[in-house]
Design a protein around this motif. Structure first.
Motif, PDB file in Angstrom:
ATOM      1  N   UNK A 190       0.595  -1.559   0.501  1.00  0.00           N
ATOM      2  CA  UNK A 190       0.136  -0.259  -0.100  1.00  0.00           C
ATOM      3  C   UNK A 190       0.627   1.559   0.102  1.00  0.00           C
ATOM      4  N   UNK A 191       2.409   1.312   0.262  1.00  0.00           N
ATOM      5  CA  UNK A 191       3.165   2.134   0.347  1.00  0.00           C
ATOM      6  C   UNK A 191       3.362   2.682  -1.083  1.00  0.00           C
ATOM      7  N   UNK A 192       2.846   2.115  -2.068  1.00  0.00           N
ATOM      8  CA  UNK A 192       2.910   2.203  -3.461  1.00  0.00           C
ATOM      9  C   UNK A 192       2.079   2.619  -4.399  1.00  0.00           C
ATOM     10  N   UNK A 193       1.545   3.077  -3.086  1.00  0.00           N
ATOM     11  CA  UNK A 193      -0.371   3.766  -3.888  1.00  0.00           C
ATOM     12  C   UNK A 193      -0.176   5.287  -3.379  1.00  0.00           C
ATOM     13  N   UNK A 194      -0.788   5.661  -3.818  1.00  0.00           N
ATOM     14  CA  UNK A 194      -1.573   6.975  -4.232  1.00  0.00           C
ATOM     15  C   UNK A 194      -2.520   6.888  -3.865  1.00  0.00           C
ATOM     16  N   UNK A 195      -3.694   7.869  -3.215  1.00  0.00           N
ATOM     17  CA  UNK A 195      -5.529   7.814  -3.352  1.00  0.00           C
ATOM     18  C   UNK A 195      -5.976   8.875  -3.181  1.00  0.00           C
TER      19      UNK A 195
END
Lengths: 304, 301
Positions: free
Chosen positions: A77-82
């Motif tokens: 999830x650290x690789x996600x921006x939302x």
């Protein structure tokens, strides 16, 4: 194909209400995936689950190869921006301070990227103005800027052009395309504005009643939406011979129906078919857009 | 989790609520220090104001964070446990910061009193109030985590404060009642005859132990006891002498009141000062656990 996000039979219920029922979805690396669905179809519930805001009732998903039941999902999830629904921003901070807070939270060692990100989303000159005083469009841009902090390689955007003026829409579209092409960032975009989505998406998922009814690539969709004449004939083999002779592109659908692409001279076609002892029963011109394709898929009359 | 704490501190420093509460803490601290400076007797209004500041800040900052912005942290790959603990730590750091601001003027304006106060007493007094601050911050934080609506949790925190204040007042009054009351009557010879009767308001065991325990763990009850101990040290020599003289001349029961003006800490008072931080911190694990259990099950929108 390498998928960064795969969901299998994902379900989510709130009491007796079933928001997702067995949704399966596959998002390839580097794709701009447009998730299309009516209000209440389950789009936002799906991304809430993916982002960890809510737990699925059943089913599972994999993010960068890590299942949601594994502890490593937090690392993925650290690789996600939302940006989910309304952007979560601090009203009594400036745009830059909002980004600094996000960078501190992510452990980004320096703030040197912040001016560049703000410039990228068109908030380079907001100065000391507090985010609480931003217009809806500016808040939306700040939400996207926050999603970009920390160099994510997968960005989830829920209705990213909501509240933007026409110029803002073009800028956000170009930004998404630029980030996708230059930085290889994958996108999952939820949008009602299908015309806008059709300009950027490389893959589509059509969701209805909490279930993915169709997953399709851009080229496949273009083919499906291409202007054509749908004909019904007594013998499609004879039709194929006639069309080959006329050098016209076509697609046989069944023993009695086919799609003919491009302009056709009806008299010549009827004459050629007669020579092949084939009867032309009906001909109907079709010119589908993403919108009509979607409406046909999820029940056109209901939504028209 | 350090990253979350750093981000939380940054957020607090830049929040309007934090700035307003800091100014209020300074203002209340100034009034407190000024009262000591002017040898005015203290009341509990400063403590009450300070606790309202704590409650407000936590309800505004934590409530806003949980209802709206915690989703940024979850999306960024932090577990709910880490988010909860980091928010709790930052809220407590903010409250301790207010505490320092509150004491600032007391030190600056009343340096002349410091030589009178034994160092151990001063340190334990400050530590005790720090523990009360941490405890209140944790209780307010957990309430804010448990109740999803910011306004409702703010009101609940204030209702809790008033309840603690009111019950502490009542319990302390009940505990102060003597076991026997002196009564007098005139006998047949016209002589005054004194005798003792049982005081119906006296709290007997086992209820007395429960009342005492409640008074010990109630922050307002603790404040009362701390104030009784520190009271004679907060006046300069001349003022203390004047108070003693006035008490001697005017009070109905001067011995009891004069004892209160003695600058010495009894064995039972030392025992209380050593035990009080434990009592103050007693609600921390209970409320932390309750808040965490609710927070980890919470679904965000």
């Amino acid at each position: 194909m390498e998928y960064i996000l795969s969901a299998e039979n994902l379900s989510k219920s709130y009491g007796k209400f079933c928001a997702l029922s067995g949704l399966s979805l596959h998002l390839p690396k580097g794709a701009i995936y447009g998730l299309v669905g009516k209000n209440g179809a389950g789009k936002t519930t799906f991304i809430r689950i993916i982002c960890g805001l809510q737990a699925p009732t059943s089913g599972e998903y994999t993010l960068y190869g890590k299942k949601n039941s594994e502890k490593e999902i937090y690392v993925s999830r650290k690789r996600i921006g939302a940006v989910i629904e309304t952007p979560a921003i601090y009203a009594d901070m400036t745009a830059e301070e909002n980004l600094r807070e996000k960078c501190l939270m992510l452990g980004v060692p320096s703030f040197t990227e912040i001016p560049e990100i703000l410039k990228l989303v068109g908030l380079g000159n907001t100065g000391r103005k507090k985010a609480g005083k931003f217009s809806l469009g500016m808040k939306q841009r700040l939400g996207i800027a926050l999603a970009l902090a920390g160099n994510p390689d997968f960005i989830i955007l829920d209705e990213p052009i909501n509240g933007l003026d026409p110029q803002g829409i073009v800028e956000i579209r170009e930004l998404i395309l630029k980030l996708n092409r230059e930085r290889g960032i994958s996108f999952l975009i939820l949008s009602h504005i299908l015309d806008e989505l059709s300009r950027i998406a490389t893959h589509y998922g059509f969701i209805d009643n909490g279930r993915l009814v169709k997953e399709i690539g851009k080229n496949e969709l273009l083919g499906a939406c291409r202007k054509c004449t749908e004909v019904r004939v007594s013998d499609t083999k004879a039709l194929a011979r006639a069309l080959d002779a006329l050098e016209i592109e076509y697609e046989i659908i069944s023993e009695t129906s086919a799609k003919i692409y491009g302009e056709i001279n009806v008299s010549r076609l009827v004459f050629s078919l007669a020579e092949e002892n084939c009867e032309l029963i009906s001909a109907r011109e079709k010119n589908e857009t993403l919108e009509t394709y979607f409406l046909n898929l999820v029940g056109g009359s209901e939504n028209a | 989790m350090l990253k979350l704490i750093r981000a939380g501190i940054f957020r607090y420093i830049h929040s309007t609520a934090f700035k307003v509460c800091s100014a209020l803490a300074l203002a209340v601290g100034f009034i407190f220090a000024h009262n000591i400076y002017k040898n005015v007797e203290l009341d509990e209004s400063w403590f009450f104001t300070a606790t309202i500041i704590f409650a407000s800040l936590i309800a505004i900052n934590v409530g806003g964070e949980i209802s709206k912005c915690a989703k940024n942290k979850i999306t960024a790959g932090y577990s709910k446990t880490k988010i909860f603990l980091s928010e709790l730590i930052v809220a407590n750091l903010a409250i301790l910061f207010f505490f320092v601001l509150f004491l600032l003027f007391s030190f600056v304006m009343n340096v002349r009193l410091l030589p009178h106060i034994p160092l151990k007493l001063a340190l334990l007094y400050i530590f005790g109030f720090m523990c009360i601050s941490v405890s209140l911050a944790t209780v307010f934080f957990s309430i804010t985590c448990i109740i999803p609506k910011k306004a409702v949790s703010a009101i609940l925190c204030l209702v809790l404060l008033f309840s603690l204040y009111y019950t502490s007042d009542k319990v302390d009054y009940a505990l102060e009642q003597p076991e026997f009351m002196q009564q007098a009557t005139i006998d047949e010879n016209g002589e005054w005859f004194k005798f003792e009767v049982e005081n119906p308001e006296y709290i007997k065991e086992p209820l007395r132990s429960i009342y005492t325990f409640y008074s010990d763990i109630n922050p307002f009850g603790q404040r009362e006891k701390y104030e009784t101990i520190i009271y004679p040290y907060l006046f300069d020599d001349a003022r203390l002498e004047l108070l003693r003289k006035n008490t001697q001349e005017q009070a109905a029961n001067p011995e009891y009141l004069l004892e209160k003006l003695e600058r010495n800490v009894s064995e039972s008072e030392w025992e209380f000062i050593h035990r009080a931080p434990l009592y103050a911190l007693a609600p921390v694990p209970v409320f932390t656990l309750a808040g965490w259990l609710v927070f980890r099950k919470k679904e965000f929108r």
